[in-house]
Motif scaffolding. Structure first.
Motif, mmCIF file in Angstrom:
data_model
loop_
_atom_site.group_PDB
_atom_site.id
_atom_site.type_symbol
_atom_site.label_atom_id
_atom_site.label_comp_id
_atom_site.label_asym_id
_atom_site.label_seq_id
_atom_site.Cartn_x
_atom_site.Cartn_y
_atom_site.Cartn_z
ATOM 1 N N ILE A 227 38.686 -49.114 0.035
ATOM 2 C CA ILE A 227 39.469 -50.078 -0.740
ATOM 3 C C ILE A 227 40.367 -49.348 -1.747
ATOM 4 C CG2 ILE A 227 39.281 -51.955 -2.451
ATOM 5 C CD1 ILE A 227 36.688 -52.788 -0.914
ATOM 6 N N THR A 228 39.817 -48.312 -2.388
ATOM 7 C CA THR A 228 40.616 -47.529 -3.339
ATOM 8 C C THR A 228 41.782 -46.847 -2.616
ATOM 9 O OG1 THR A 228 38.536 -47.062 -4.458
ATOM 10 C CG2 THR A 228 40.446 -45.838 -5.210
ATOM 11 N N ALA A 229 41.494 -46.283 -1.441
ATOM 12 C CA ALA A 229 42.544 -45.584 -0.683
ATOM 13 C C ALA A 229 43.665 -46.545 -0.306
ATOM 14 C CB ALA A 229 41.933 -44.954 0.570
ATOM 15 N N ILE A 230 43.310 -47.755 0.135
ATOM 16 C CA ILE A 230 44.343 -48.741 0.505
ATOM 17 C C ILE A 230 45.143 -49.142 -0.739
ATOM 18 C CG2 ILE A 230 44.748 -51.062 1.439
ATOM 19 C CD1 ILE A 230 42.177 -50.641 3.129
ATOM 20 N N ILE B 27 50.324 -48.544 -3.822
ATOM 21 C CA ILE B 27 51.099 -48.116 -4.993
ATOM 22 C C ILE B 27 52.155 -47.085 -4.576
ATOM 23 C CG2 ILE B 27 50.921 -46.852 -7.187
ATOM 24 C CD1 ILE B 27 48.304 -48.419 -7.644
ATOM 25 N N PHE B 28 51.801 -46.218 -3.629
ATOM 26 C CA PHE B 28 52.786 -45.268 -3.105
ATOM 27 C C PHE B 28 53.942 -46.007 -2.429
ATOM 28 C CE2 PHE B 28 49.710 -41.725 -3.487
ATOM 29 C CZ PHE B 28 50.581 -40.809 -4.066
ATOM 30 N N ILE B 29 53.603 -47.069 -1.688
ATOM 31 C CA ILE B 29 54.651 -47.864 -1.030
ATOM 32 C C ILE B 29 55.593 -48.439 -2.093
ATOM 33 C CG2 ILE B 29 55.093 -50.000 0.279
ATOM 34 C CD1 ILE B 29 52.575 -49.420 1.878
ATOM 35 N N TYR B 30 55.005 -48.874 -3.199
ATOM 36 C CA TYR B 30 55.831 -49.416 -4.289
ATOM 37 C C TYR B 30 56.767 -48.334 -4.834
ATOM 38 C CZ TYR B 30 57.150 -50.732 -8.999
ATOM 39 O OH TYR B 30 57.866 -50.965 -10.134
ATOM 40 N N LEU B 31 56.249 -47.115 -4.975
ATOM 41 C CA LEU B 31 57.065 -46.038 -5.534
ATOM 42 C C LEU B 31 58.262 -45.714 -4.637
ATOM 43 C CD1 LEU B 31 54.286 -43.637 -6.873
ATOM 44 C CD2 LEU B 31 55.746 -45.168 -8.188
ATOM 45 N N PHE B 32 58.073 -45.859 -3.312
ATOM 46 C CA PHE B 32 59.157 -45.517 -2.392
ATOM 47 C C PHE B 32 60.083 -46.704 -2.127
ATOM 48 C CE2 PHE B 32 56.081 -42.157 -1.168
ATOM 49 C CZ PHE B 32 56.895 -41.078 -1.486
ATOM 50 N N LEU B 33 59.494 -47.875 -1.934
ATOM 51 C CA LEU B 33 60.309 -49.033 -1.522
ATOM 52 C C LEU B 33 60.640 -49.995 -2.655
ATOM 53 C CD1 LEU B 33 58.514 -49.952 1.839
ATOM 54 C CD2 LEU B 33 60.575 -48.588 1.545
ATOM 55 N N ARG B 34 60.011 -49.811 -3.790
ATOM 56 C CA ARG B 34 60.200 -50.697 -4.949
ATOM 57 C C ARG B 34 59.874 -52.155 -4.594
ATOM 58 N NH1 ARG B 34 59.881 -47.960 -9.490
ATOM 59 N NH2 ARG B 34 60.490 -45.872 -8.924
ATOM 60 N N PHE C 295 51.432 -55.067 -6.826
ATOM 61 C CA PHE C 295 50.487 -56.130 -7.187
ATOM 62 C C PHE C 295 49.187 -55.986 -6.397
ATOM 63 C CE2 PHE C 295 48.967 -60.557 -6.922
ATOM 64 C CZ PHE C 295 48.944 -60.862 -8.275
ATOM 65 N N ILE C 296 49.311 -55.825 -5.079
ATOM 66 C CA ILE C 296 48.121 -55.692 -4.227
ATOM 67 C C ILE C 296 47.383 -54.389 -4.532
ATOM 68 C CG2 ILE C 296 47.330 -55.416 -1.837
ATOM 69 C CD1 ILE C 296 49.544 -57.348 -1.036
ATOM 70 N N GLY C 297 48.142 -53.315 -4.736
ATOM 71 C CA GLY C 297 47.535 -52.021 -5.054
ATOM 72 C C GLY C 297 46.721 -52.092 -6.326
ATOM 73 N N MET C 298 47.290 -52.698 -7.362
ATOM 74 C CA MET C 298 46.576 -52.824 -8.639
ATOM 75 C C MET C 298 45.322 -53.682 -8.459
ATOM 76 S SD MET C 298 48.166 -51.029 -10.811
ATOM 77 C CE MET C 298 47.507 -51.534 -12.365
ATOM 78 N N LEU C 299 45.486 -54.767 -7.702
ATOM 79 C CA LEU C 299 44.362 -55.686 -7.466
ATOM 80 C C LEU C 299 43.199 -54.969 -6.772
ATOM 81 C CD1 LEU C 299 44.838 -59.317 -6.725
ATOM 82 C CD2 LEU C 299 43.380 -58.166 -5.135
ATOM 83 N N LEU C 300 43.523 -54.179 -5.744
ATOM 84 C CA LEU C 300 42.472 -53.470 -5.003
ATOM 85 C C LEU C 300 41.799 -52.408 -5.864
ATOM 86 C CD1 LEU C 300 44.134 -53.085 -1.495
ATOM 87 C CD2 LEU C 300 42.273 -54.591 -2.127
ATOM 88 N N ILE C 301 42.597 -51.739 -6.694
ATOM 89 C CA ILE C 301 42.013 -50.702 -7.552
ATOM 90 C C ILE C 301 41.117 -51.339 -8.618
ATOM 91 C CG2 ILE C 301 42.603 -48.991 -9.337
ATOM 92 C CD1 ILE C 301 44.857 -48.104 -7.433
ATOM 93 N N ILE C 302 41.531 -52.477 -9.159
ATOM 94 C CA ILE C 302 40.685 -53.194 -10.133
ATOM 95 C C ILE C 302 39.367 -53.587 -9.467
ATOM 96 C CG2 ILE C 302 40.452 -55.365 -11.433
ATOM 97 C CD1 ILE C 302 43.501 -55.155 -11.969
#
Lengths: 147, 66
Positions: free
Chosen positions: A102-105, A110-117, A123-130
């Motif tokens: 789950i952390t890896a996903i 978040i990496f996808i956000y950094l590249f594609l904005r 949002f999903i990355g933060m949710l999964l990490i939380i």
């Protein structure tokens, strides 16, 4: 079109990953909490749809994004409730491995956000990490309680 | 059952089982055993019978209030 193709690819990958895995079961206590969690999830979904629709008249909110936010909020409520009551993982699940996945996903999103904005990815990355953070804390507490 | 089930815990320890080992034998999660011992969960009769079978005790010995 690209989105549907994406959904299809993810669907196939999930089926292939889970094809050989055994079906995992929940015990009676966990099933009770799962039922409660869905009830809370439904209530939070209805409330969030109502409140976001109400807010969209006053503030500028993307109408198409409202169902997404509402669903994610509902999923967050269900997940946190289940994690809190130790009912998120089925019997015999390797929770450490699941938390890592789950952390890896989450990090991948978040990496996808950094590249594609793409804000949804963040949002999903933060949710999964939380969620994985909550799972980790709960697991550590559980380990110390085992007598 | 709001009181702690000390009889269950004592029987488990006497049998030399950890919560995880007992849970694995019965087919429930460790947290369920922990909840029963701490009085946080009221188990069904089927689960009580399974616990009794594993710990070689009767229902009265483990779950009947004194």
């Amino acid at each position: 079109m690209f989105i549907y193709l994406n959904f299809f690819v993810v669907f196939i990958i999930v089926i292939l990953i889970n094809y050989k895995r055994k079906i995992k079961l929940y015990d009676e206590r966990q099933r009770i909490f799962i039922g409660n969690a869905y009830r809370y999830g439904y209530a939070s979904l209805v409330l969030s749809i109502f409140s976001l629709n109400f807010l969209s008249y006053r503030y500028q909110i993307d109408i198409l994004a409202i169902p997404f936010y509402c669903l994610m909020f509902s999923i967050l409520v269900i997940s946190i409730y289940l994690i809190y009551h130790d009912s998120f993982f089925a019997i015999g699940t390797n929770s450490k491995k699941s938390i890592f996945e789950i952390t890896a996903i989450g990090i991948f999103n978040i990496f996808i956000y950094l590249f594609l904005r793409e804000f949804f990815s963040l949002f999903i990355g933060m949710l999964l990490i939380i969620l994985s953070f909550f799972m980790y804390i709960k697991q550590k507490k559980g380990e110390s309680k085992d007598e | 059952m709001n009181n702690k089930n000390l009889k269950l815990k004592a029987a488990r320890v006497l049998k030399g089982l950890s919560q995880q080992e007992l849970a694995d034998k019965i087919g429930v999660s460790r947290q369920t055993i922990s909840s029963i011992e701490n009085g946080g969960y009221n188990p069904t009769i089927n689960l009580c019978i399974n616990i009794c079978k594993i710990l070689d005790k009767t229902l009265d010995e483990l779950f009947w209030e004194n």
